[in-house]
Enzyme design. Sequence first.
Site, PDB file in Angstrom:
ATOM      1  N   GLU A 197       0.505  -1.259   0.236  1.00 58.61           N
ATOM      2  CA  GLU A 197       0.212   0.191  -0.187  1.00 58.61           C
ATOM      3  C   GLU A 197       1.095   1.456   0.319  1.00 58.61           C
ATOM      4  O   GLU A 197       1.059   2.555  -0.649  1.00 58.61           O
ATOM      5  CB  GLU A 197      -0.729  -0.321   1.643  1.00 58.61           C
ATOM      6  CG  GLU A 197      -1.753   1.191   1.125  1.00 58.61           C
ATOM      7  CD  GLU A 197      -3.053   0.700   0.241  1.00 58.61           C
ATOM      8  OE1 GLU A 197      -3.475   0.479   0.239  1.00 58.61           O
ATOM      9  OE2 GLU A 197      -3.410   2.240  -0.532  1.00 58.61           O
ATOM     10  N   ASP A 203       0.555   3.890  -2.920  1.00 59.04           N
ATOM     11  CA  ASP A 203       0.591   5.285  -2.616  1.00 59.04           C
ATOM     12  C   ASP A 203       1.838   6.907  -3.292  1.00 59.04           C
ATOM     13  O   ASP A 203       1.129   7.417  -3.923  1.00 59.04           O
ATOM     14  CB  ASP A 203       0.238   5.667  -1.091  1.00 59.04           C
ATOM     15  CG  ASP A 203      -1.288   4.657  -0.583  1.00 59.04           C
ATOM     16  OD1 ASP A 203      -1.649   3.895  -1.741  1.00 59.04           O
ATOM     17  OD2 ASP A 203      -1.492   4.593  -0.209  1.00 59.04           O
ATOM     18  N   SER A 215      -7.749   2.381  -3.013  1.00 62.91           N
ATOM     19  CA  SER A 215      -5.968   2.517  -2.849  1.00 62.91           C
ATOM     20  C   SER A 215      -5.300   3.084  -3.579  1.00 62.91           C
ATOM     21  O   SER A 215      -4.691   4.296  -3.656  1.00 62.91           O
ATOM     22  CB  SER A 215      -5.347   1.430  -2.144  1.00 62.91           C
ATOM     23  OG  SER A 215      -5.788   1.090  -1.349  1.00 62.91           O
TER      24      SER A 215
END
Length: 603
Positions: free
Chosen positions: A304, A308, A522
């Site tokens: 994640e 990002d 996400s």
Amino acid sequence: MVVLPWSQLVVAVVAACPAFVLSSPLLGVTKSCAHSVKEQVYHPHGWTIDGAAPPDHILKLQIYLPQPNFHELEQALYQVSDPDHENYGLHLSKDDVESLVAPSSDSLTLVDEWLVSHGLDASSLSRSPSKDWVSIHVPVQKAEEMLRTKYHVWKHIASGSTLIRTTSYSLPTALHRHVDVIQPTTSFARAGPFSTIFRLETEEFEAPPPNAPAIVANGGLKVDAACNTSITITCLQQLYNAVGVKPSAKNGNEIGITGYLGQFASTSDLQLFFANQTPAAVGSSFKFVSVNGGLNNQSSPGVEANLDTQFAFGLSHPAPATFWSTAGSPPFIPDVGTPTDTNEPYTEWLNFILAQKSIPQTISTSYGDDEQTVPLSFAQRVCNGFAQLGARGVSVIFSSGDGGVGDGDANPATQECFTNDGRNATRFAPAFPASCPFVTSVGATFHVPEVSVSFSGGGFSNVFPRPSYQDAAVGTFLRTLPKGKFAGLFNPAGRGIPDVSAQGVNFRIFFNGRQGGVSGTSAASPAFAGIISLVNDARLSKRLPPLGFLNPLIYKLPFAFNDITAGNNPGCGTEGFNATKGWDPISGLGTPDFRKLAEILAL
Ligand SMILES: *[C@@H]1O[C@H](CO)[C@@H](O)[C@H](O)[C@H]1NC(C)=O
Ligand SMILES: *[C@@H]1O[C@H](CO)[C@@H](O)[C@H](O)[C@H]1NC(C)=O
Ligand SMILES: *[C@@H]1O[C@H](CO)[C@@H](O)[C@H](O)[C@H]1NC(C)=O
Ligand SMILES: *[C@@H]1O[C@H](CO)[C@@H](O)[C@H](O)[C@H]1NC(C)=O
């Protein structure tokens, strides 16, 4: 979260009065130290009690005092965020915001007296700059005495992770109106990331033949054929009309990504990504900031965090970038020596960031949980914190969730599609913080031309009412629903989710030195944030203020978005909502068009 009526809950305990006696006659409050239940929730779905909490385990309790002037802050937020208001862009200073969220002096005095009566003096407390919360470190045993409750170790059945929580707590009745909420007590939110597992490069990545003709995207722009199956920085620049944009490194524009749950962003993977997708950014990196002791273990990066940072920072380069690592990483072992892991990581970050003088203008977060795991009293305070960021000129951007209208089918263990209010009724399950009206929530699309992807989280908040900026767009959508459709399964008067969308399938990232694909809202949130950061850059270069809270503005600019009109988001045993012309609860207003936004907003 439905709280039982007070009448059922009042358990006046007059005997065994502790030292606490209210000594301020001017406040005219009762000297009785009768306790009554402040908040009670039902046994949460998907959790089981795993024994009593160890009495010596240290809890960090956060006591939130009421913000009696919050409505003024909210009004100021809407004025500075509405392009038709004369105060548009006149964001508030840190001091302005703090004075608008300050508690009353009565609340401060009474809460302090209560703490002193339990032997907690000023040296053991920490407070926010505005004093709207105070936090204390106390053993479970002490917290149980102060709150007349019993903490247990609770186990999340699906994941095995544990938390120390209770389903009810009490306060002296005279204190009720001087305390909004105390946590950790009744909140069972788990704040998970909204991305799939990392899959090494597979045939899904197989590029189309090198001479494959470009595809025409929704807005008429030409996009590389490969973007139909996997997403790179170039794909996002082509899709969202940002090819050839040259942001400044020096106009004060910045971007930030939050990281939780031991998700660390790898600086070496970032260099591999830059070399592969944005060579101009090679050699640049981000500022690492630890929040509440958050670690930065470069030997164990997180998918994640890599996703990002690589996409948000790749799109917004050369804007200075920040990655915040906030402590708190389940599975946590509830032993005596672990002091802070039971806390809510979002609020740790929020408290930290609100105390900073200068904050990046665009911030993306790809974590959340089912709205009903967060008691309303607490959700409101967290949401109010995002309003404070917006008032200070920050665009606060969240993923809308990966369960369509609700995860109930995919994940029976969480029983997300059943209400936790004693009725166990079937109900769509929106995500929080995406459902907070003061954040911009981002759903996901895929393919070119873009269509909504089935996991794109969307629907209507069961607790936050629809904000006025959504009235026209959401009203129009509701009229397209067949009569009686999904009656009782959602709250047509609630805040609609998401606000916008962006690509969210098969983003090519680097992880542990290798390339692979990740999907989820996400991915959509940092992609959207990257485009917003480019608009902020264009504005700052023209000496215009940053965009700040986006929603009152973007609902007036639907023509600056590519409307997504195909796809649906199944869940809870239904086919979910359809993408439609105009706003819908799967794609929001659609995907951004940088040049259209910049032409209007950075003249
Ligand atoms: C894009 O991919 C989808 C799904 O594989 C396929 O149906 C569609 O034909 C592709 N579009 C183009 C233009 O290749
Ligand atoms: C960092 O991560 C590695 C790999 O998971 C692990 O072996 C090591 O113990 C971690 N270091 C710290 C300080 O947590
Ligand atoms: C709620 O209802 C569903 C469907 O009937 C059932 O599977 C589930 O066990 C129930 N949960 C509780 C807590 O009663
Ligand atoms: C979605 O569209 C299909 C096909 O037009 C229609 O049958 C269905 O009722 C629609 N669903 C909703 C929730 O509007």
